[in-house]
Design a protein around this motif. Structure first.
Motif, PDB file in Angstrom:
ATOM      1  N   ALA A 133      46.686 -26.059 -39.106  1.00 35.99           N
ATOM      2  CA  ALA A 133      47.416 -27.186 -38.508  1.00 35.99           C
ATOM      3  C   ALA A 133      46.717 -27.649 -37.238  1.00 35.99           C
ATOM      4  O   ALA A 133      46.666 -28.858 -36.948  1.00 35.99           O
ATOM      5  N   THR A 134      46.166 -26.708 -36.507  1.00 36.99           N
ATOM      6  CA  THR A 134      45.445 -27.067 -35.276  1.00 36.99           C
ATOM      7  C   THR A 134      44.235 -27.926 -35.605  1.00 36.99           C
ATOM      8  O   THR A 134      43.942 -28.904 -34.909  1.00 36.99           O
ATOM      9  N   GLU A 137      45.309 -31.577 -36.510  1.00 35.44           N
ATOM     10  CA  GLU A 137      45.555 -32.401 -35.326  1.00 35.44           C
ATOM     11  C   GLU A 137      44.235 -32.867 -34.706  1.00 35.44           C
ATOM     12  O   GLU A 137      44.097 -34.036 -34.310  1.00 35.44           O
ATOM     13  N   ALA A 138      43.267 -31.971 -34.636  1.00 39.90           N
ATOM     14  CA  ALA A 138      41.980 -32.323 -34.042  1.00 39.90           C
ATOM     15  C   ALA A 138      41.241 -33.340 -34.905  1.00 39.90           C
ATOM     16  O   ALA A 138      40.578 -34.246 -34.384  1.00 39.90           O
ATOM     17  N   GLY A 140      42.641 -35.609 -36.879  1.00 35.58           N
ATOM     18  CA  GLY A 140      43.313 -36.899 -36.695  1.00 35.58           C
ATOM     19  C   GLY A 140      42.938 -37.533 -35.367  1.00 35.58           C
ATOM     20  O   GLY A 140      42.685 -38.752 -35.290  1.00 35.58           O
ATOM     21  N   ALA A 141      42.881 -36.715 -34.314  1.00 35.18           N
ATOM     22  CA  ALA A 141      42.513 -37.244 -32.997  1.00 35.18           C
ATOM     23  C   ALA A 141      41.099 -37.801 -32.994  1.00 35.18           C
ATOM     24  O   ALA A 141      40.814 -38.820 -32.346  1.00 35.18           O
ATOM     25  N   GLY A 203      43.242 -30.716 -42.230  1.00 34.00           N
ATOM     26  CA  GLY A 203      43.114 -29.410 -41.591  1.00 34.00           C
ATOM     27  C   GLY A 203      42.222 -28.437 -42.323  1.00 34.00           C
ATOM     28  O   GLY A 203      42.009 -27.309 -41.857  1.00 34.00           O
TER      29      GLY A 203
END
Length: 395
Positions: A133-134, A137-138, A140-141, A203
């Motif tokens: 999941a981490t 997020e990275a 997507g950013a 992810g």
């Protein structure tokens, strides 16, 4: 004739026949060879065999074509200085400079494995796919930052302020670097940015091998939640290994980096060299560790294996005669022998004493310096000698 005269007559007859038998026996023995004469005759026969057929049996004659085909090489023996060595126990260990441990940098779940224990791996080869999941997020950013940076660059500094241009560029670089820090490769990050597919920011990412080598550990299962630092794979290049020799501190002044060294494993000596010297005593053994680098072709040496080590410390004043180990053969009675060249193409086996063996060489005694000895092709000559002996005995 009375009884007394009859007995005397019989006694005289017995003496007469006894004397006649002795004379006849002496006459017969004069015509027979004595024991000494028999032994001398046997000795002459033995000499004839030894200097006739015996000499032929112990000499091999080869033509120029045979010598060339067999690769026969002859060299005159010379005296060489004898190397001095110290002996110490040792233990085989991994070459840490040729070993990598594969661990996740963020919490992630194991999705798929691409390699297994014992596999030979090349640099850049996929090892395992993880999902986090981490990482999602990275990813997507990064897509958002990349899109904004692309828009700002297209507008140019004439439209957007210098501050806005700088902030957009820094935001993109930070998002890109975060993916690399989490475990994605530059190639994977560039593919994500170039495709600009939101669906790819799920992810998932694949860890690649950082080196060539062999998988020696892979203690994980599919579906496992791996924490940062958990060991997934260990890969090492086993072409060279280390041996930690435990040397008495009193001998350390004689040991130097780069000195030739060798180890004894499974009855065979393997040559290497000293690459490092520790500078602290082992608290348990009270010895100093000397690290040897040893070639490991065929992967015969493994971590944890105990061996005997010998490290050269210099050369003594003593000079010795030495030959390649392939030049020394076992004679039929089990003694060591070499083949001496009597003249070109004529070779004779001569027994020698092997005093000491070092990698590739044997220190010998029993021959004079300058003796021309076969150093290559001795096995061929020995087989020819065996064939000739068999033929002679058959005749």
């Amino acid at each position: 004739m009375n009884t007394k005269n009859h007995k005397l007559y019989l006694l005289l007859l017995a003496l007469m026949y006894s004397t006649t038998g002795l004379a006849s026996g002496d006459h017969d023995h004069e015509n027979e060879p004595t024991i000494a004469q028999t032994e001398h005759a046997d000795h002459d026969d033995a000499d004839t065999d030894e200097h006739g057929h015996g000499e032929e049996e112990n000499t091999v004659h080869l033509s120029d074509e045979q010598r060339q085909a067999a690769g026969i090489e002859v060299e005159a023996l010379e005296l060489h200085p004898l190397a001095e060595e110290i002996e110490a126990p040792g233990e085989v260990s991994l070459n840490a400079y040729a070993t990598s441990q594969i661990t996740p940098r963020i919490e992630a779940q194991v999705v798929k494995r691409f390699a297994r224990l014992g596999d030979d791996i090349t640099e850049g080869q996929p090892l395992v796919m993880l999902s986090s999941a981490t990482m999602a997020e990275a990813q997507g950013a990064l897509l958002i930052a990349a899109k904004e940076w692309h828009r700002v660059k297209k507008l140019g500094k004439q439209v957007v302020s210098e501050q806005r241009h700088l902030e957009s560029r820094v935001a993109y670089q930070q998002a890109y670097s975060r993916l690399l820090a989490y475990g994605m490769t530059e190639k994977q990050a560039n593919q994500l940015v170039n495709n600009s597919a939101i669906g790819k920011a799920d992810g998932s990412f694949t860890i690649m091998s950082p080196q060539n080598g062999t998988v020696i550990r892979d203690d994980f299962i599919i579906g496992q939640m791996a924490q940062p630092g958990d060991l997934l794979f260990e890969i090492t290049d086993e072409s060279t290994i280390w041996v930690e020799a435990r040397v008495n501190p009193g001998l350390m002044r004689q040991v130097h980096v780069g000195a030739p060294a060798r180890i004894l494993s499974s009855g065979k000596w393997i040559s290497g060299k000293v690459i490092q010297i520790h500078h602290a005593l082992d608290e348990v053994t009270r010895t100093m560790a000397v690290r040897l680098e040893i070639p490991n072709p065929g992967d015969h040496l493994h971590p944890g294996q105990f061996v005997t080590t010998r490290i050269e410390t210099g050369q003594s004043d003593q000079t010795v005669l030495s030959l390649p180990t392939d030049a020394i053969m076992r004679s039929p009675d089990g003694d060591w022998q070499v083949f001496v060249e009597k003249e070109p193409g004529e070779y004779e086996p001569v027994e020698v004493e092997v005093i000491r063996q070092i990698p590739g060489l044997a220190v010998i005694d029993g021959l004079a310096p300058g003796t021309r000895v076969v150093i290559k092709g001795a096995f061929f000559i020995q087989s020819e000698l065996a064939k000739s002996s068999f033929e002679v005995h058959n005749h």
